[in-house]
Design a protein around this motif. Structure first.
Motif, PDB file in Angstrom:
ATOM      1  N   ARG A  14       0.843  -1.190   0.000  1.00 46.04           N
ATOM      2  CA  ARG A  14       0.000   0.000   0.000  1.00 46.04           C
ATOM      3  C   ARG A  14       0.882   1.246   0.000  1.00 46.04           C
ATOM      4  N   VAL A  15       0.624   2.147  -0.938  1.00 49.19           N
ATOM      5  CA  VAL A  15       1.407   3.384  -0.987  1.00 49.19           C
ATOM      6  C   VAL A  15       0.511   4.621  -0.939  1.00 49.19           C
ATOM      7  N   GLY A  16      -0.802   4.442  -0.777  1.00 50.41           N
ATOM      8  CA  GLY A  16      -1.702   5.586  -0.718  1.00 50.41           C
ATOM      9  C   GLY A  16      -2.297   5.906  -2.075  1.00 50.41           C
ATOM     10  N   THR A  17      -2.940   7.064  -2.160  1.00 54.68           N
ATOM     11  CA  THR A  17      -3.631   7.488  -3.379  1.00 54.68           C
ATOM     12  C   THR A  17      -2.700   8.302  -4.251  1.00 54.68           C
ATOM     13  N   GLY A  18      -2.790   8.113  -5.556  1.00 49.23           N
ATOM     14  CA  GLY A  18      -1.985   8.925  -6.453  1.00 49.23           C
ATOM     15  C   GLY A  18      -1.885   8.323  -7.834  1.00 49.23           C
ATOM     16  N   PHE A  19      -1.249   9.072  -8.734  1.00 52.71           N
ATOM     17  CA  PHE A  19      -1.130   8.663 -10.129  1.00 52.71           C
ATOM     18  C   PHE A  19       0.319   8.607 -10.564  1.00 52.71           C
ATOM     19  N   SER A  20       1.213   8.471  -9.601  1.00 54.39           N
ATOM     20  CA  SER A  20       2.616   8.235  -9.890  1.00 54.39           C
ATOM     21  C   SER A  20       2.778   6.839 -10.474  1.00 54.39           C
ATOM     22  N   SER A  21       3.654   6.722 -11.480  1.00 55.60           N
ATOM     23  CA  SER A  21       4.019   5.397 -11.983  1.00 55.60           C
ATOM     24  C   SER A  21       5.236   4.903 -11.209  1.00 55.60           C
ATOM     25  N   PHE A  22       6.063   4.056 -11.807  1.00 53.67           N
ATOM     26  CA  PHE A  22       7.168   3.426 -11.094  1.00 53.67           C
ATOM     27  C   PHE A  22       8.479   3.618 -11.858  1.00 53.67           C
ATOM     28  N   ALA A  23       9.535   3.927 -11.137  1.00 54.97           N
ATOM     29  CA  ALA A  23      10.882   3.950 -11.693  1.00 54.97           C
ATOM     30  C   ALA A  23      11.657   2.804 -11.047  1.00 54.97           C
ATOM     31  N   VAL A  24      12.331   2.012 -11.852  1.00 57.27           N
ATOM     32  CA  VAL A  24      13.047   0.831 -11.360  1.00 57.27           C
ATOM     33  C   VAL A  24      14.526   0.966 -11.688  1.00 57.27           C
ATOM     34  N   ALA A  25      15.393   0.841 -10.671  1.00 57.33           N
ATOM     35  CA  ALA A  25      16.831   0.954 -10.876  1.00 57.33           C
ATOM     36  C   ALA A  25      17.563   0.251  -9.744  1.00 57.33           C
ATOM     37  N   SER A  26      18.621  -0.473 -10.086  1.00 60.04           N
ATOM     38  CA  SER A  26      19.503  -1.110  -9.093  1.00 60.04           C
ATOM     39  C   SER A  26      18.731  -1.978  -8.104  1.00 60.04           C
ATOM     40  N   GLY A  27      17.729  -2.707  -8.599  1.00 59.67           N
ATOM     41  CA  GLY A  27      16.980  -3.617  -7.744  1.00 59.67           C
ATOM     42  C   GLY A  27      15.981  -2.938  -6.830  1.00 59.67           C
ATOM     43  N   ARG A  28      15.711  -1.645  -7.083  1.00 57.31           N
ATOM     44  CA  ARG A  28      14.763  -0.908  -6.261  1.00 57.31           C
ATOM     45  C   ARG A  28      13.666  -0.299  -7.120  1.00 57.31           C
ATOM     46  N   VAL A  29      12.480  -0.125  -6.511  1.00 60.92           N
ATOM     47  CA  VAL A  29      11.334   0.493  -7.170  1.00 60.92           C
ATOM     48  C   VAL A  29      10.998   1.785  -6.429  1.00 60.92           C
ATOM     49  N   TYR A  30      10.788   2.861  -7.186  1.00 66.95           N
ATOM     50  CA  TYR A  30      10.457   4.153  -6.596  1.00 66.95           C
ATOM     51  C   TYR A  30       9.074   4.593  -7.084  1.00 66.95           C
ATOM     52  N   THR A  31       8.242   5.051  -6.154  1.00 67.74           N
ATOM     53  CA  THR A  31       6.931   5.572  -6.516  1.00 67.74           C
ATOM     54  C   THR A  31       6.482   6.545  -5.431  1.00 67.74           C
ATOM     55  N   MET A  32       5.287   7.123  -5.598  1.00 69.63           N
ATOM     56  CA  MET A  32       4.776   8.118  -4.658  1.00 69.63           C
ATOM     57  C   MET A  32       3.299   7.888  -4.401  1.00 69.63           C
ATOM     58  N   GLY A  33       2.832   8.305  -3.226  1.00 72.30           N
ATOM     59  CA  GLY A  33       1.419   8.230  -2.902  1.00 72.30           C
ATOM     60  C   GLY A  33       1.074   9.235  -1.821  1.00 72.30           C
ATOM     61  N   GLU A  35      -1.460   9.994   1.671  1.00 70.84           N
ATOM     62  CA  GLU A  35      -2.371   9.522   2.712  1.00 70.84           C
ATOM     63  C   GLU A  35      -2.424  10.588   3.801  1.00 70.84           C
ATOM     64  N   ASN A  36      -3.642  10.943   4.236  1.00 67.26           N
ATOM     65  CA  ASN A  36      -3.830  11.936   5.292  1.00 67.26           C
ATOM     66  C   ASN A  36      -3.143  13.263   4.961  1.00 67.26           C
ATOM     67  N   ASP A  37      -3.327  13.717   3.711  1.00 65.20           N
ATOM     68  CA  ASP A  37      -2.739  14.978   3.246  1.00 65.20           C
ATOM     69  C   ASP A  37      -1.226  15.012   3.446  1.00 65.20           C
ATOM     70  N   THR A  38      -0.617  13.871   3.226  1.00 63.91           N
ATOM     71  CA  THR A  38       0.834  13.737   3.284  1.00 63.91           C
ATOM     72  C   THR A  38       1.302  12.912   2.095  1.00 63.91           C
ATOM     73  N   ASP A  39       2.213  13.471   1.310  1.00 65.05           N
ATOM     74  CA  ASP A  39       2.844  12.725   0.227  1.00 65.05           C
ATOM     75  C   ASP A  39       4.007  11.905   0.784  1.00 65.05           C
ATOM     76  N   THR A  40       4.224  10.733   0.209  1.00 65.35           N
ATOM     77  CA  THR A  40       5.383   9.924   0.566  1.00 65.35           C
ATOM     78  C   THR A  40       6.048   9.394  -0.694  1.00 65.35           C
ATOM     79  N   VAL A  41       7.355   9.573  -0.768  1.00 65.50           N
ATOM     80  CA  VAL A  41       8.165   8.930  -1.802  1.00 65.50           C
ATOM     81  C   VAL A  41       8.639   7.605  -1.227  1.00 65.50           C
ATOM     82  N   PHE A  42       8.337   6.514  -1.929  1.00 66.89           N
ATOM     83  CA  PHE A  42       8.693   5.172  -1.458  1.00 66.89           C
ATOM     84  C   PHE A  42       9.851   4.608  -2.274  1.00 66.89           C
ATOM     85  N   CYS A  43      10.760   3.936  -1.585  1.00 62.22           N
ATOM     86  CA  CYS A  43      11.772   3.092  -2.211  1.00 62.22           C
ATOM     87  C   CYS A  43      11.544   1.674  -1.703  1.00 62.22           C
TER      88      CYS A  43
END
Length: 206
Positions: A14-33, A35-43
């Protein structure tokens, strides 16, 4: 051929609500979402979905004829990842650790008018330049420290990411303004040409 039930699911998270896609590099996935009026960048670990790190900042969900949340996708460049909020707050993060290297409120600094559905441009990086569809027809920052290198006005941007191409041997990007497609030189942002592209409600979102 996939089985009738579809391909085997390896993981989900679960990463929250949003329309970010995914960037994949060096075995990691990056996206954004959001929740509760807070953005989070996930690795995340690409093979398991386990969270490696996350970076959060205040940002309203802002649903408007859609669910809201981040519109842009993180961009990975070597050991850094660049993320842009729908208010055009730009973050340069350490790709492995998530620590903030620099950040800036770009639209606020430039005095740019916010588009109806907020900023949506992901970063395009070439050399030392980070180019975003912010302002009338694009803005370039120095990717190392976030300083503005060139800017083409403070009118509303549109909802596309700059796309690179070569014009007569010169490196250029194409992006949508509110009513044109514009071609700009990467080095200094000089406009090479523009072509009328008018849509309902000024939504050039491709």
């Amino acid at each position: 051929q996939w089985p009738a039930e579809g391909p085997k699911q390896l993981w989900k998270t679960r990463v929250g609500t949003g329309f970010s896609s995914f960037a994949v590099a060096s075995g990691r996935v990056y996206t954004m979402g959001n929740e509760n009026d807070t953005d989070t960048v996930f690795c995340l670990k690409a093979d398991t979905g386990e969270v490696v790190w996350k970076h959060s900042y205040p940002q309203k969900l802002e649903p408007k004829n859609y669910e809201g949340g981040p519109n842009a996708t993180p961009t990975v460049d070597g050991d850094r990842v660049y993320a842009s909020s729908k208010d055009a707050e730009i973050f340069c993060l350490d790709a492995a650790k998530g620590t903030v290297i620099w950040s800036k409120k770009l639209a606020e600094e430039l005095g740019s008018k916010k588009p109806t559905w907020a900023y949506a441009s992901s970063a395009y990086i070439e050399g030392d330049l980070l180019i975003l569809n912010v302002g009338t027809a694009g803005t370039a920052l120095n990717k190392k420290d976030g300083k503005v290198v060139w800017n083409n006005g403070s009118d509303v941007a549109n909802y596309s990411t700059p796309v690179p191409f070569v014009a007569d041997g010169k490196h250029a990007v194409a992006l949508f303004t509110k009513d044109h497609i514009a071609a700009l030189l990467v080095a200094d942002g000089k406009e090479l040409w523009r072509y009328p592209w008018k849509t309902s409600y000024d939504i050039n979102a491709a």
